[in-house]
Enzyme design. Structure first.
Site, PDB file in Angstrom:
ATOM      1  N   GLU A  11      -7.010   4.639   7.718  1.00 30.11           N
ATOM      2  CA  GLU A  11      -6.840   6.069   7.387  1.00 30.11           C
ATOM      3  C   GLU A  11      -8.082   6.615   6.690  1.00 30.11           C
ATOM      4  O   GLU A  11      -8.449   7.768   6.864  1.00 30.11           O
ATOM      5  CB  GLU A  11      -5.567   6.254   6.544  1.00 30.11           C
ATOM      6  CG  GLU A  11      -4.333   6.110   7.419  1.00 30.11           C
ATOM      7  CD  GLU A  11      -3.123   5.530   6.728  1.00 30.11           C
ATOM      8  OE1 GLU A  11      -3.047   5.570   5.482  1.00 30.11           O
ATOM      9  OE2 GLU A  11      -2.232   5.023   7.445  1.00 30.11           O
ATOM     10  N   GLY A  16       2.343   2.303  10.803  1.00 31.39           N
ATOM     11  CA  GLY A  16       3.301   3.393  10.638  1.00 31.39           C
ATOM     12  C   GLY A  16       3.973   3.840  11.922  1.00 31.39           C
ATOM     13  O   GLY A  16       4.612   4.883  11.962  1.00 31.39           O
ATOM     14  N   HIS A  22      -9.534   1.010   4.755  1.00 34.42           N
ATOM     15  CA  HIS A  22      -8.281   1.224   5.485  1.00 34.42           C
ATOM     16  C   HIS A  22      -8.544   2.177   6.657  1.00 34.42           C
ATOM     17  O   HIS A  22      -9.362   3.094   6.533  1.00 34.42           O
ATOM     18  CB  HIS A  22      -7.219   1.799   4.546  1.00 34.42           C
ATOM     19  CG  HIS A  22      -5.873   1.818   5.166  1.00 34.42           C
ATOM     20  ND1 HIS A  22      -5.491   2.807   6.048  1.00 34.42           N
ATOM     21  CD2 HIS A  22      -4.835   0.961   5.089  1.00 34.42           C
ATOM     22  CE1 HIS A  22      -4.263   2.552   6.469  1.00 34.42           C
ATOM     23  NE2 HIS A  22      -3.839   1.433   5.896  1.00 34.42           N
ATOM     24  N   ASN A  67       0.861  -1.183   0.000  1.00 31.18           N
ATOM     25  CA  ASN A  67       0.000   0.000   0.000  1.00 31.18           C
ATOM     26  C   ASN A  67       0.895   1.231   0.000  1.00 31.18           C
ATOM     27  O   ASN A  67       1.455   1.595   1.028  1.00 31.18           O
ATOM     28  CB  ASN A  67      -0.891  -0.051   1.252  1.00 31.18           C
ATOM     29  CG  ASN A  67      -1.733   1.195   1.423  1.00 31.18           C
ATOM     30  OD1 ASN A  67      -1.827   2.023   0.520  1.00 31.18           O
ATOM     31  ND2 ASN A  67      -2.351   1.325   2.599  1.00 31.18           N
ATOM     32  N   GLU A  76      -5.549  -4.937  10.684  1.00 29.79           N
ATOM     33  CA  GLU A  76      -4.542  -3.898  10.893  1.00 29.79           C
ATOM     34  C   GLU A  76      -4.857  -3.142  12.184  1.00 29.79           C
ATOM     35  O   GLU A  76      -5.667  -2.213  12.183  1.00 29.79           O
ATOM     36  CB  GLU A  76      -4.550  -2.909   9.718  1.00 29.79           C
ATOM     37  CG  GLU A  76      -4.193  -3.548   8.391  1.00 29.79           C
ATOM     38  CD  GLU A  76      -3.562  -2.551   7.424  1.00 29.79           C
ATOM     39  OE1 GLU A  76      -2.503  -2.879   6.888  1.00 29.79           O
ATOM     40  OE2 GLU A  76      -4.112  -1.458   7.239  1.00 29.79           O
ATOM     41  N   SER A  95       3.268  -2.045  10.494  1.00 29.97           N
ATOM     42  CA  SER A  95       4.713  -2.083  10.722  1.00 29.97           C
ATOM     43  C   SER A  95       5.344  -3.453  10.425  1.00 29.97           C
ATOM     44  O   SER A  95       6.237  -3.894  11.144  1.00 29.97           O
ATOM     45  CB  SER A  95       5.044  -1.629  12.139  1.00 29.97           C
ATOM     46  OG  SER A  95       4.643  -0.278  12.323  1.00 29.97           O
ATOM     47  N   LYS A 130       0.085   4.223  -0.263  1.00 28.94           N
ATOM     48  CA  LYS A 130      -0.582   5.405   0.318  1.00 28.94           C
ATOM     49  C   LYS A 130      -0.332   6.615  -0.588  1.00 28.94           C
ATOM     50  O   LYS A 130      -0.239   6.461  -1.795  1.00 28.94           O
ATOM     51  CB  LYS A 130      -0.112   5.639   1.758  1.00 28.94           C
ATOM     52  CG  LYS A 130      -0.246   4.364   2.598  1.00 28.94           C
ATOM     53  CD  LYS A 130      -0.073   4.590   4.066  1.00 28.94           C
ATOM     54  CE  LYS A 130      -0.221   3.249   4.785  1.00 28.94           C
ATOM     55  NZ  LYS A 130      -0.227   3.388   6.230  1.00 28.94           N
TER      56      LYS A 130
HETATM   57  P1  PGA Z   1       2.729   0.291   7.729  1.00 29.66           P
HETATM   58  O1  PGA Z   1       1.259   0.481   7.069  1.00 29.66           O
HETATM   59  O2  PGA Z   1       3.284  -0.995   7.176  1.00 29.66           O
HETATM   60  O3  PGA Z   1       3.500   1.507   7.283  1.00 29.66           O
HETATM   61  O4  PGA Z   1       2.524   0.235   9.193  1.00 29.66           O
HETATM   62  C1  PGA Z   1       0.395  -0.608   6.885  1.00 29.66           C
HETATM   63  C2  PGA Z   1      -0.895  -0.129   6.271  1.00 29.66           C
HETATM   64  O5  PGA Z   1      -1.367   0.949   6.656  1.00 29.66           O
HETATM   65  O6  PGA Z   1      -1.485  -0.793   5.403  1.00 29.66           O
END
Ligand code: PGA
Length: 256
Positions: A102, A178, A100, A9, A172, A217, A11
């Site tokens: 976000e 992140g 997601h 992803n 998640e 992460s 983003k």
């Molecule tokens: P990350 O993001 O690996 O940077 O923690 C995962 C995601 O949001 O899909």
């Protein structure tokens, strides 16, 4: 037997030149992995789907193209700023990330909105990667299962039972995205098992087929342990999908 999946992803990261650089570094190493039995998906920002898709198309379907979001309305229409499932298909997308955290927290996507998007994605023949997961405060309050159950109930209501295995779920935990904090393999397994058991209440056979990815992460250093858990079928990767570390994560998924 469930085929492992690793989806990157991106983003809101990338520009034409940067994408080209990343793909030039990434694709040869992915292709060089011996006996890779992992479905690999790359999800760039929507404006770059077509150009990234063109590069992936040269690989004959070896690496799939996914979007990060889609409009809940199919077809054409007066929905300024939105992109439809047909448009995603038209530029070569086979997968789409839905719900997601976000999108849920920053763009106020509700469980119902995610369910509507799931309906149109399935009807268009796209493989949805539907995200669920709790916030830190919810985990600390012992509400993880209740939150995931609520999110999952909306998802399952929108997915015909004969299509359950066409959908991919991604657990998640929001506190792990992140942040560098990863769920331990046991914490991930616990929720993945909970999700699979919940799906089994709808259809036990399908529950055995649905892939459940872990996200939050994931790095080359922790991927192996996470993917070794019985109900973890791969990963949804944010930050590490923007580097060649992604290849090591795909390799870790292929090792199981
Ligand atoms: P990350 O993001 O690996 O940077 O923690 C995962 C995601 O949001 O899909």
């Amino acid at each position: 037997m469930r085929q492992a999946m690793v989806a990157g992803n991106w983003k809101m990261h990338g520009l034409h030149a940067r994408n080209e650089e990343l793909l030039a570094a990434l694709l040869p190493s992915l292709q060089a992995l011996p006996d890779r039995d992992v479905e690999v998906v790359v999800c760039p920002p929507s404006i770059y789907l077509e150009s990234v898709g063109r590069v992936l198309a040269a690989l004959d379907g070896d690496i799939h193209l996914g979007a990060q979001n889609v409009c809940s309305q199919a077809g054409q229409g007066a929905y300024t700023g939105e992109v439809s499932v047909e448009m995603l298909r038209d530029v070569g997308c086979t997968h789409v990330i839905l719900g997601h955290s976000e999108r849920r927290t920053l763009f106020a996507e509700t469980d119902e909105a995610v369910a509507d998007k799931l309906r149109v994605a399935l009807a268009a023949g796209l493989t949805p990667i539907v995200c669920v997961g709790e916030q830190l405060a919810e985990r600390e309050a012992g509400e993880t299962e209740a939150v995931v159950e609520r999110q999952l109930t909306a998802v399952l209501a929108a997915c015909p039972s004969d299509q359950l295995a066409n959908m991919v779920l991604a657990y998640e935990p929001v506190w792990a995205i992140g942040t560098g904090l990863t769920a331990t393999p046991d914490q991930a397994q616990e929720v993945h098992q909970f999700i699979r058991t919940r799906i089994a209440r709808v259809d036990a056979t399908m529950a055995g087929l649905v892939r459940i990815l872990y996200g939050g992460s994931v790095k080359a250093a922790n991927a192996k342990e996470l993917f070794a858990m019985p109900d973890v079928d791969g990963g949804l990767i944010g930050g590490a999908s923007l580097t060649t570390e992604f290849t090591a994560i795909v390799a870790a998924a292929g090792a199981h």
